[in-house]
Motif scaffolding. Structure first.
Motif, PDB file in Angstrom:
ATOM      1  N   PHE A  93       0.842  -1.190   0.000  1.00  0.00           N
ATOM      2  CA  PHE A  93       0.000   0.000   0.000  1.00  0.00           C
ATOM      3  C   PHE A  93       0.883   1.248   0.000  1.00  0.00           C
ATOM      4  CE2 PHE A  93      -2.932  -3.127   1.693  1.00  0.00           C
ATOM      5  CZ  PHE A  93      -4.188  -2.727   1.239  1.00  0.00           C
ATOM      6  N   LEU A  94       0.708   2.106  -0.993  1.00  0.00           N
ATOM      7  CA  LEU A  94       1.421   3.379  -1.049  1.00  0.00           C
ATOM      8  C   LEU A  94       0.513   4.453  -0.466  1.00  0.00           C
ATOM      9  CD1 LEU A  94       2.928   3.145  -4.659  1.00  0.00           C
ATOM     10  CD2 LEU A  94       3.927   2.389  -2.483  1.00  0.00           C
ATOM     11  N   CYS A  95       0.826   4.892   0.748  1.00  0.00           N
ATOM     12  CA  CYS A  95      -0.043   5.817   1.488  1.00  0.00           C
ATOM     13  C   CYS A  95       0.674   7.147   1.722  1.00  0.00           C
ATOM     14  CB  CYS A  95      -0.468   5.191   2.814  1.00  0.00           C
ATOM     15  SG  CYS A  95      -1.226   3.560   2.651  1.00  0.00           S
ATOM     16  N   THR A  96       1.119   7.737   0.657  1.00  0.00           N
ATOM     17  CA  THR A  96       1.886   8.979   0.706  1.00  0.00           C
ATOM     18  C   THR A  96       1.258   9.999  -0.246  1.00  0.00           C
ATOM     19  OG1 THR A  96       3.350   8.109  -1.015  1.00  0.00           O
ATOM     20  CG2 THR A  96       4.036   7.777   1.273  1.00  0.00           C
ATOM     21  N   PRO A  97       1.709  11.261  -0.245  1.00  0.00           N
ATOM     22  CA  PRO A  97       1.205  12.238  -1.219  1.00  0.00           C
ATOM     23  C   PRO A  97       1.418  11.762  -2.659  1.00  0.00           C
ATOM     24  CG  PRO A  97       2.374  13.365   0.536  1.00  0.00           C
ATOM     25  CD  PRO A  97       2.597  11.885   0.749  1.00  0.00           C
ATOM     26  N   ILE A  98       0.589  12.238  -3.556  1.00  0.00           N
ATOM     27  CA  ILE A  98       0.563  11.723  -4.919  1.00  0.00           C
ATOM     28  C   ILE A  98       1.909  11.861  -5.624  1.00  0.00           C
ATOM     29  CG2 ILE A  98      -0.511  11.994  -7.199  1.00  0.00           C
ATOM     30  CD1 ILE A  98      -3.050  12.888  -5.709  1.00  0.00           C
ATOM     31  N   LYS A  99       2.592  12.980  -5.419  1.00  0.00           N
ATOM     32  CA  LYS A  99       3.882  13.174  -6.076  1.00  0.00           C
ATOM     33  C   LYS A  99       4.863  12.071  -5.667  1.00  0.00           C
ATOM     34  CE  LYS A  99       5.170  17.371  -6.664  1.00  0.00           C
ATOM     35  NZ  LYS A  99       5.661  18.758  -6.443  1.00  0.00           N
ATOM     36  N   GLU A 100       4.803  11.677  -4.410  1.00  0.00           N
ATOM     37  CA  GLU A 100       5.670  10.600  -3.933  1.00  0.00           C
ATOM     38  C   GLU A 100       5.214   9.249  -4.473  1.00  0.00           C
ATOM     39  OE1 GLU A 100       6.175  10.719   0.306  1.00  0.00           O
ATOM     40  OE2 GLU A 100       6.315  12.900   0.326  1.00  0.00           O
ATOM     41  N   ILE A 101       3.906   9.057  -4.560  1.00  0.00           N
ATOM     42  CA  ILE A 101       3.374   7.806  -5.106  1.00  0.00           C
ATOM     43  C   ILE A 101       3.890   7.573  -6.518  1.00  0.00           C
ATOM     44  CG2 ILE A 101       1.259   6.683  -5.965  1.00  0.00           C
ATOM     45  CD1 ILE A 101      -0.198   7.910  -3.538  1.00  0.00           C
ATOM     46  N   LEU A 102       3.911   8.625  -7.327  1.00  0.00           N
ATOM     47  CA  LEU A 102       4.355   8.508  -8.719  1.00  0.00           C
ATOM     48  C   LEU A 102       5.803   8.033  -8.812  1.00  0.00           C
ATOM     49  CD1 LEU A 102       2.763  11.766 -10.193  1.00  0.00           C
ATOM     50  CD2 LEU A 102       1.930   9.414 -10.387  1.00  0.00           C
ATOM     51  N   GLN A 103       6.610   8.368  -7.826  1.00  0.00           N
ATOM     52  CA  GLN A 103       8.000   7.903  -7.785  1.00  0.00           C
ATOM     53  C   GLN A 103       8.103   6.504  -7.173  1.00  0.00           C
ATOM     54  OE1 GLN A 103       9.789  10.999  -5.442  1.00  0.00           O
ATOM     55  NE2 GLN A 103       9.757  12.506  -7.078  1.00  0.00           N
ATOM     56  N   GLN A 104       7.326   6.281  -6.131  1.00  0.00           N
ATOM     57  CA  GLN A 104       7.419   5.016  -5.402  1.00  0.00           C
ATOM     58  C   GLN A 104       6.912   3.827  -6.208  1.00  0.00           C
ATOM     59  OE1 GLN A 104       5.166   6.198  -1.994  1.00  0.00           O
ATOM     60  NE2 GLN A 104       6.909   7.151  -0.961  1.00  0.00           N
ATOM     61  N   ILE A 105       5.992   4.070  -7.129  1.00  0.00           N
ATOM     62  CA  ILE A 105       5.494   2.990  -7.988  1.00  0.00           C
ATOM     63  C   ILE A 105       6.656   2.254  -8.642  1.00  0.00           C
ATOM     64  CG2 ILE A 105       4.341   2.536 -10.197  1.00  0.00           C
ATOM     65  CD1 ILE A 105       2.269   4.627  -9.427  1.00  0.00           C
ATOM     66  N   HIS A 106       7.631   2.992  -9.135  1.00  0.00           N
ATOM     67  CA  HIS A 106       8.751   2.398  -9.857  1.00  0.00           C
ATOM     68  C   HIS A 106       9.735   1.715  -8.911  1.00  0.00           C
ATOM     69  CE1 HIS A 106       7.379   4.258 -13.567  1.00  0.00           C
ATOM     70  NE2 HIS A 106       7.212   5.386 -12.882  1.00  0.00           N
ATOM     71  N   ILE A 107       9.972   2.322  -7.760  1.00  0.00           N
ATOM     72  CA  ILE A 107      10.879   1.710  -6.784  1.00  0.00           C
ATOM     73  C   ILE A 107      10.312   0.380  -6.296  1.00  0.00           C
ATOM     74  CG2 ILE A 107      11.971   1.994  -4.522  1.00  0.00           C
ATOM     75  CD1 ILE A 107      11.805   5.030  -4.959  1.00  0.00           C
ATOM     76  N   VAL A 108       9.035   0.400  -5.951  1.00  0.00           N
ATOM     77  CA  VAL A 108       8.399  -0.808  -5.429  1.00  0.00           C
ATOM     78  C   VAL A 108       8.337  -1.905  -6.482  1.00  0.00           C
ATOM     79  CG1 VAL A 108       6.248  -1.778  -4.533  1.00  0.00           C
ATOM     80  CG2 VAL A 108       7.052   0.444  -3.703  1.00  0.00           C
ATOM     81  N   SER A 109       7.916  -1.549  -7.698  1.00  0.00           N
ATOM     82  CA  SER A 109       7.783  -2.571  -8.743  1.00  0.00           C
ATOM     83  C   SER A 109       9.128  -3.199  -9.089  1.00  0.00           C
ATOM     84  CB  SER A 109       7.145  -1.960  -9.998  1.00  0.00           C
ATOM     85  OG  SER A 109       7.989  -0.966 -10.558  1.00  0.00           O
ATOM     86  N   LYS A 110      10.183  -2.420  -8.974  1.00  0.00           N
ATOM     87  CA  LYS A 110      11.522  -2.921  -9.283  1.00  0.00           C
ATOM     88  C   LYS A 110      11.977  -3.969  -8.276  1.00  0.00           C
ATOM     89  CE  LYS A 110      16.291  -1.362 -10.005  1.00  0.00           C
ATOM     90  NZ  LYS A 110      17.206  -0.172 -10.026  1.00  0.00           N
ATOM     91  N   HIS A 111      11.596  -3.804  -7.008  1.00  0.00           N
ATOM     92  CA  HIS A 111      12.085  -4.685  -5.955  1.00  0.00           C
ATOM     93  C   HIS A 111      11.043  -5.701  -5.471  1.00  0.00           C
ATOM     94  CE1 HIS A 111      14.924  -1.280  -5.744  1.00  0.00           C
ATOM     95  NE2 HIS A 111      15.788  -2.197  -5.375  1.00  0.00           N
ATOM     96  N   ALA A 112       9.824  -5.608  -5.978  1.00  0.00           N
ATOM     97  CA  ALA A 112       8.781  -6.539  -5.552  1.00  0.00           C
ATOM     98  C   ALA A 112       8.923  -7.877  -6.261  1.00  0.00           C
ATOM     99  CB  ALA A 112       7.408  -5.947  -5.835  1.00  0.00           C
ATOM    100  N   LYS A 113       8.473  -8.909  -5.595  1.00  0.00           N
ATOM    101  CA  LYS A 113       8.513 -10.241  -6.197  1.00  0.00           C
ATOM    102  C   LYS A 113       7.418 -10.366  -7.253  1.00  0.00           C
ATOM    103  CE  LYS A 113       5.434 -12.442  -2.823  1.00  0.00           C
ATOM    104  NZ  LYS A 113       5.297 -13.476  -1.768  1.00  0.00           N
ATOM    105  N   SER A 114       7.534 -11.335  -8.097  1.00  0.00           N
ATOM    106  CA  SER A 114       6.538 -11.570  -9.138  1.00  0.00           C
ATOM    107  C   SER A 114       5.179 -11.872  -8.507  1.00  0.00           C
ATOM    108  CB  SER A 114       6.967 -12.750 -10.022  1.00  0.00           C
ATOM    109  OG  SER A 114       6.001 -13.006 -11.011  1.00  0.00           O
ATOM    110  N   GLY A 115       4.134 -11.239  -9.033  1.00  0.00           N
ATOM    111  CA  GLY A 115       2.781 -11.471  -8.537  1.00  0.00           C
ATOM    112  C   GLY A 115       2.346 -10.516  -7.452  1.00  0.00           C
ATOM    113  N   THR A 116       3.240  -9.649  -6.985  1.00  0.00           N
ATOM    114  CA  THR A 116       2.881  -8.678  -5.937  1.00  0.00           C
ATOM    115  C   THR A 116       1.852  -7.681  -6.459  1.00  0.00           C
ATOM    116  OG1 THR A 116       5.013  -8.821  -4.815  1.00  0.00           O
ATOM    117  CG2 THR A 116       3.754  -6.814  -4.465  1.00  0.00           C
ATOM    118  N   ILE A 117       0.904  -7.334  -5.601  1.00  0.00           N
ATOM    119  CA  ILE A 117      -0.070  -6.288  -5.923  1.00  0.00           C
ATOM    120  C   ILE A 117       0.408  -4.984  -5.292  1.00  0.00           C
ATOM    121  CG2 ILE A 117      -2.412  -5.428  -5.537  1.00  0.00           C
ATOM    122  CD1 ILE A 117      -3.379  -8.296  -5.597  1.00  0.00           C
ATOM    123  N   ILE A 118       0.500  -3.943  -6.102  1.00  0.00           N
ATOM    124  CA  ILE A 118       0.825  -2.605  -5.615  1.00  0.00           C
ATOM    125  C   ILE A 118      -0.440  -1.771  -5.725  1.00  0.00           C
ATOM    126  CG2 ILE A 118       2.330  -0.604  -5.859  1.00  0.00           C
ATOM    127  CD1 ILE A 118       4.236  -2.411  -7.487  1.00  0.00           C
TER     128      ILE A 118
END
Length: 363
Positions: free
Chosen positions: A69-94
């Motif tokens: 769950f990304l529970c931060t301001p939208i500007k941060e969410i837009l950056q965190q999407i890429h960080i999380v997807s890069k390090h998340a395991k296959s099948g993870t829901i963001i």
């Protein structure tokens, strides 16, 4: 449900409330990891039992997570999407909790295909902020909008819906652009109106505000919201907000002309229409789904009254979906609103409470 490991990025009011809500879900043993740039927020989250463990980075937090769950301001969410997807395991829901969805979903289209992004917007909140204000019941009966990315299988969406339902929220699937248009009118416009109304009255002097009553306070409660959150919301939903503002300004201009011309009677249809429309919004829920059935109780100001009523309803096999103290006068009494899931339950509750000797009415 296959989800067990949950990560919360941003342990403030919303993130903390999601974590607490999932933690209290019976029959589930979620392991929740939290990350926040404010170490004290993590400490409080751990102390409250909202999370099981603290992470030192986003990368560490999402390691082996089933849902993030990304529970931060939208500007941060837009950056965190890429960080999380890069390090998340296959099948993870963001997922996120941002109040604007189109720009977030557009950014999520760029992430790798072996993780899934489901945009989210729990349409509940508070003028307060921070983990200390987190509430496990914040989303009870609230609308929780979901906007799945195009590559998310329906099976994954349905399983994620079951997870969100544990918070007590009502789920609705919406196109991101439709969501942003609706949010512009029912959330973003009211925020700006509340801020302007307080500032307009306040500019007249402290005497004006000191005489304000319950109506003014109810209307302007959200004016206490934090600008840090609203900066991104307004910035990323400018087009829809401007449309809403234009329509509202046109309405104000119309009212001004009517009053200036001393044609006050022309406001009657406006009042009548507003009365009709406002009453179509159930007071017993947050949002516009799953109508609840209200029972109103007038009680004396005595210790144990609410406990007596709730015990009788429990023994009668009834579950109270929502409760609200509508008005009270110290030493005399007040009126409670109790809401139930069906008309039959509301009728049964009326019978039970009437036998206790309390004055009761329905709507």
């Amino acid at each position: 449900m296959t989800f067990r490991k949950i990560s919360i990025i941003g342990t403030g009011l919303i993130g903390g409330s999601i974590a607490l809500s999932l933690k209290q879900s019976k029959g589930y043993d979620f392991i929740i990891t939290g990350f926040d740039i404010d170490p004290s927020s993590l400490d409080i989250a751990l102390e409250l039992g909202a999370i099981n463990k603290k992470a030192n980075s986003i990368e560490e937090a999402v390691n082996d997570a089933d849902v993030v769950f990304l529970c931060t301001p939208i500007k941060e969410i837009l950056q965190q999407i890429h960080i999380v997807s890069k390090h998340a395991k296959s099948g993870t829901i963001i997922t996120d909790v941002g109040s604007v969805k189109k720009i977030v979903l557009k950014e999520a289209e760029k992430i790798k295909n072996d993780v899934y992004f489901i945009g989210g917007h729990p349409m509940a909140g508070s003028e307060r902020k921070g983990i200390s204000s987190a509430d496990p019941f914040l989303f009870e009966n609230a609308v929780y909008v979901l906007c799945p990315n195009f590559n998310v299988p329906i099976k994954v969406v349905n399983e994620f819906i079951e997870l969100i339902k544990l918070t007590g929220a009502n789920i609705i699937l919406l196109d991101p652009e439709i969501h942003d248009g609706i949010a512009g009118y029912i959330s973003h416009l009211p925020q700006l109106i509340a801020v302007l109304l307080v500032n307009t009255v306040g500019s007249m002097g402290t005497d004006y505000l000191s005489l304000s009553g319950g109506g003014f306070k109810d209307l302007t409660r959200i004016a206490s919201s934090q600008f840090e959150i609203w900066h991104d919301i307004i910035s990323f939903n400018r087009e829809k907000i401007i449309e809403a503002l234009d329509n509202f300004i046109n309405g104000l201009s119309k009212y001004r002309e009517i009053i200036k011309s001393n044609k006050i009677g022309e406001l009657k249809p406006e009042f009548d229409n507003a009365f009709k429309l406002r009453n179509e919004i159930p007071s017993s829920r947050k949002g516009f789904l799953n109508v609840l059935h209200d029972v109103f109780i007038m009680v004396e100001d005595k210790p144990g009254v609410l406990s007596k009523i709730s015990t009788a309803l429990y023994e009668g096999g009834l579950n109270i979906k929502d409760i609200e103290l509508l008005r009270v006068r110290e030493g005399i009494g007040g009126t409670f609103r109790l809401s139930f899931g069906s008309e039959n339950e509301a009728k049964k509750a009326t019978e039970i409470i009437s036998k206790l000797g309390y004055k009761i009415f329905t709507r």
